[in-house]
Motif scaffolding. Structure first.
Motif, PDB file in Angstrom:
ATOM      1  N   PHE A 145       0.838  -1.206   0.000  1.00 63.18           N
ATOM      2  CA  PHE A 145       0.000   0.000   0.000  1.00 63.18           C
ATOM      3  C   PHE A 145       0.870   1.251   0.000  1.00 63.18           C
ATOM      4  N   PHE A 146       1.907   1.252   0.807  1.00 64.95           N
ATOM      5  CA  PHE A 146       2.835   2.389   0.863  1.00 64.95           C
ATOM      6  C   PHE A 146       3.508   2.593  -0.498  1.00 64.95           C
ATOM      7  N   ILE A 147       3.973   1.509  -1.109  1.00 62.80           N
ATOM      8  CA  ILE A 147       4.631   1.594  -2.421  1.00 62.80           C
ATOM      9  C   ILE A 147       3.658   2.126  -3.475  1.00 62.80           C
ATOM     10  N   LEU A 148       2.436   1.600  -3.514  1.00 65.30           N
ATOM     11  CA  LEU A 148       1.439   2.060  -4.493  1.00 65.30           C
ATOM     12  C   LEU A 148       1.057   3.522  -4.248  1.00 65.30           C
ATOM     13  N   SER A 149       1.006   3.936  -2.992  1.00 65.91           N
ATOM     14  CA  SER A 149       0.708   5.338  -2.670  1.00 65.91           C
ATOM     15  C   SER A 149       1.833   6.254  -3.129  1.00 65.91           C
ATOM     16  N   ILE A 150       3.082   5.830  -2.927  1.00 70.89           N
ATOM     17  CA  ILE A 150       4.238   6.617  -3.383  1.00 70.89           C
ATOM     18  C   ILE A 150       4.255   6.692  -4.910  1.00 70.89           C
ATOM     19  N   ILE A 151       4.002   5.565  -5.570  1.00 73.57           N
ATOM     20  CA  ILE A 151       3.943   5.561  -7.039  1.00 73.57           C
ATOM     21  C   ILE A 151       2.875   6.533  -7.520  1.00 73.57           C
ATOM     22  N   THR A 152       1.713   6.523  -6.873  1.00 70.24           N
ATOM     23  CA  THR A 152       0.620   7.424  -7.243  1.00 70.24           C
ATOM     24  C   THR A 152       1.026   8.878  -7.028  1.00 70.24           C
ATOM     25  N   LEU A 153       1.581   9.185  -5.869  1.00 68.71           N
ATOM     26  CA  LEU A 153       1.989  10.562  -5.554  1.00 68.71           C
ATOM     27  C   LEU A 153       3.054  11.064  -6.533  1.00 68.71           C
ATOM     28  N   VAL A 154       4.057  10.254  -6.788  1.00 71.27           N
ATOM     29  CA  VAL A 154       5.135  10.636  -7.716  1.00 71.27           C
ATOM     30  C   VAL A 154       4.581  10.807  -9.129  1.00 71.27           C
ATOM     31  N   SER A 155       3.650   9.939  -9.530  1.00 71.91           N
ATOM     32  CA  SER A 155       3.031  10.063 -10.852  1.00 71.91           C
ATOM     33  C   SER A 155       2.315  11.400 -11.000  1.00 71.91           C
ATOM     34  N   ILE A 156       1.590  11.783  -9.962  1.00 71.79           N
ATOM     35  CA  ILE A 156       0.854  13.051  -9.990  1.00 71.79           C
ATOM     36  C   ILE A 156       1.815  14.236  -9.985  1.00 71.79           C
ATOM     37  N   ILE A 157       2.814  14.203  -9.108  1.00 73.30           N
ATOM     38  CA  ILE A 157       3.767  15.318  -8.997  1.00 73.30           C
ATOM     39  C   ILE A 157       4.500  15.543 -10.317  1.00 73.30           C
ATOM     40  N   PHE A 158       4.962  14.460 -10.938  1.00 75.72           N
ATOM     41  CA  PHE A 158       5.755  14.584 -12.162  1.00 75.72           C
ATOM     42  C   PHE A 158       4.921  14.429 -13.435  1.00 75.72           C
ATOM     43  N   ASN A 159       3.598  14.251 -13.262  1.00 77.87           N
ATOM     44  CA  ASN A 159       2.704  14.109 -14.402  1.00 77.87           C
ATOM     45  C   ASN A 159       3.211  13.021 -15.371  1.00 77.87           C
ATOM     46  N   ASN A 160       3.632  11.913 -14.786  1.00 78.43           N
ATOM     47  CA  ASN A 160       4.145  10.783 -15.546  1.00 78.43           C
ATOM     48  C   ASN A 160       3.491   9.527 -14.971  1.00 78.43           C
ATOM     49  N   TYR A 161       2.613   8.932 -15.728  1.00 75.39           N
ATOM     50  CA  TYR A 161       1.753   7.862 -15.224  1.00 75.39           C
ATOM     51  C   TYR A 161       2.118   6.480 -15.756  1.00 75.39           C
ATOM     52  N   TYR A 162       3.289   6.309 -16.348  1.00 79.68           N
ATOM     53  CA  TYR A 162       3.639   5.011 -16.928  1.00 79.68           C
ATOM     54  C   TYR A 162       3.705   3.910 -15.867  1.00 79.68           C
ATOM     55  N   LEU A 163       4.395   4.166 -14.782  1.00 77.89           N
ATOM     56  CA  LEU A 163       4.518   3.165 -13.724  1.00 77.89           C
ATOM     57  C   LEU A 163       3.158   2.941 -13.048  1.00 77.89           C
ATOM     58  N   TRP A 164       2.437   4.014 -12.790  1.00 77.20           N
ATOM     59  CA  TRP A 164       1.107   3.923 -12.176  1.00 77.20           C
ATOM     60  C   TRP A 164       0.173   3.075 -13.046  1.00 77.20           C
ATOM     61  N   TYR A 165       0.141   3.353 -14.341  1.00 73.23           N
ATOM     62  CA  TYR A 165      -0.728   2.634 -15.275  1.00 73.23           C
ATOM     63  C   TYR A 165      -0.398   1.141 -15.251  1.00 73.23           C
ATOM     64  N   GLY A 166       0.879   0.836 -15.297  1.00 71.13           N
ATOM     65  CA  GLY A 166       1.303  -0.559 -15.281  1.00 71.13           C
ATOM     66  C   GLY A 166       0.929  -1.272 -13.996  1.00 71.13           C
ATOM     67  N   PHE A 167       1.017  -0.564 -12.875  1.00 71.07           N
ATOM     68  CA  PHE A 167       0.631  -1.185 -11.606  1.00 71.07           C
ATOM     69  C   PHE A 167      -0.876  -1.362 -11.501  1.00 71.07           C
ATOM     70  N   LEU A 168      -1.644  -0.435 -12.055  1.00 70.86           N
ATOM     71  CA  LEU A 168      -3.094  -0.627 -12.099  1.00 70.86           C
ATOM     72  C   LEU A 168      -3.418  -1.864 -12.936  1.00 70.86           C
TER      73      LEU A 168
END
Length: 175
Positions: free
Chosen positions: A64-87
């Motif tokens: 949960f912590f890792i997925l939350s960090i991935i989500t936060l970093v995706s939003i901050i940097f407007n880069n959703y590649y890792l987030w999309y793959g984890f979804l």
């Protein structure tokens, strides 16, 4: 991209709601299906490697912590590649783990209800995200493949570490 920021937080929320079902029900489930599990001829019995709710919960908390960090970093940097793959990886997990396991076991397994509920929602989120992010086929495949491999490595690492979580809990509680 404002709507993407809101959509992105659904990943850790859905993950956690799904894992709550497992955390809350696994102990009772194992008692209820004890005889079915003993009679089960599957190569790998459902939740055979489960040792305790405490250990499992620590692994879930780390994910949960890792997925939350991935989500936060995706939003901050407007880069959703890792987030999309984890979804995608979480969505695939519903099919490969819970649906397949339940069909092979011929009974309910913890996580199945939320997998059924969230599978169409996750597919819709993937569809909407693909449109909003304007990902092409190569980006989708690359994102899903990279995150799938990374997710698998994380899962295996946490499964192997779970046996040490109990010792850490005992050590922590004795101090």
């Amino acid at each position: 991209m404002n709507s993407m920021n809101s959509i992105a937080w659904l990943l850790p929320i859905i993950f956690m709601l799904h894992d709550f079902e497992e955390i809350i029900l696994i102990k009772v489930w194992r008692k209820r299906y004890q005889y079915d599990l003993e009679a089960c001829t599957m190569k790998k019995k459902p939740y055979a490697d489960f040792r305790s709710t405490d250990e499992f919960s620590i692994g879930v908390e780390i994910l949960f912590f890792i997925l939350s960090i991935i989500t936060l970093v995706s939003i901050i940097f407007n880069n959703y590649y890792l987030w999309y793959g984890f979804l995608f990886t979480v969505t695939a997990h519903f099919i490969t783990a819970h649906f397949k396991l339940s069909l092979n076991f011929k009974n309910y397994v913890p996580g199945l209800v939320t997998a059924i509920i969230f599978l169409p929602i996750n597919i819709y989120i993937l569809y909407i995200s693909t449109k909003l992010l304007k990902f092409n086929v190569i980006e989708i495949i690359g994102s899903c493949a990279f995150s799938g491999v990374l997710g698998f490595i994380l899962f295996i690492t946490l499964k192997n570490a779970e046996k040490n979580f109990e010792r850490l809990l005992i050590k922590f509680s004795n101090k």
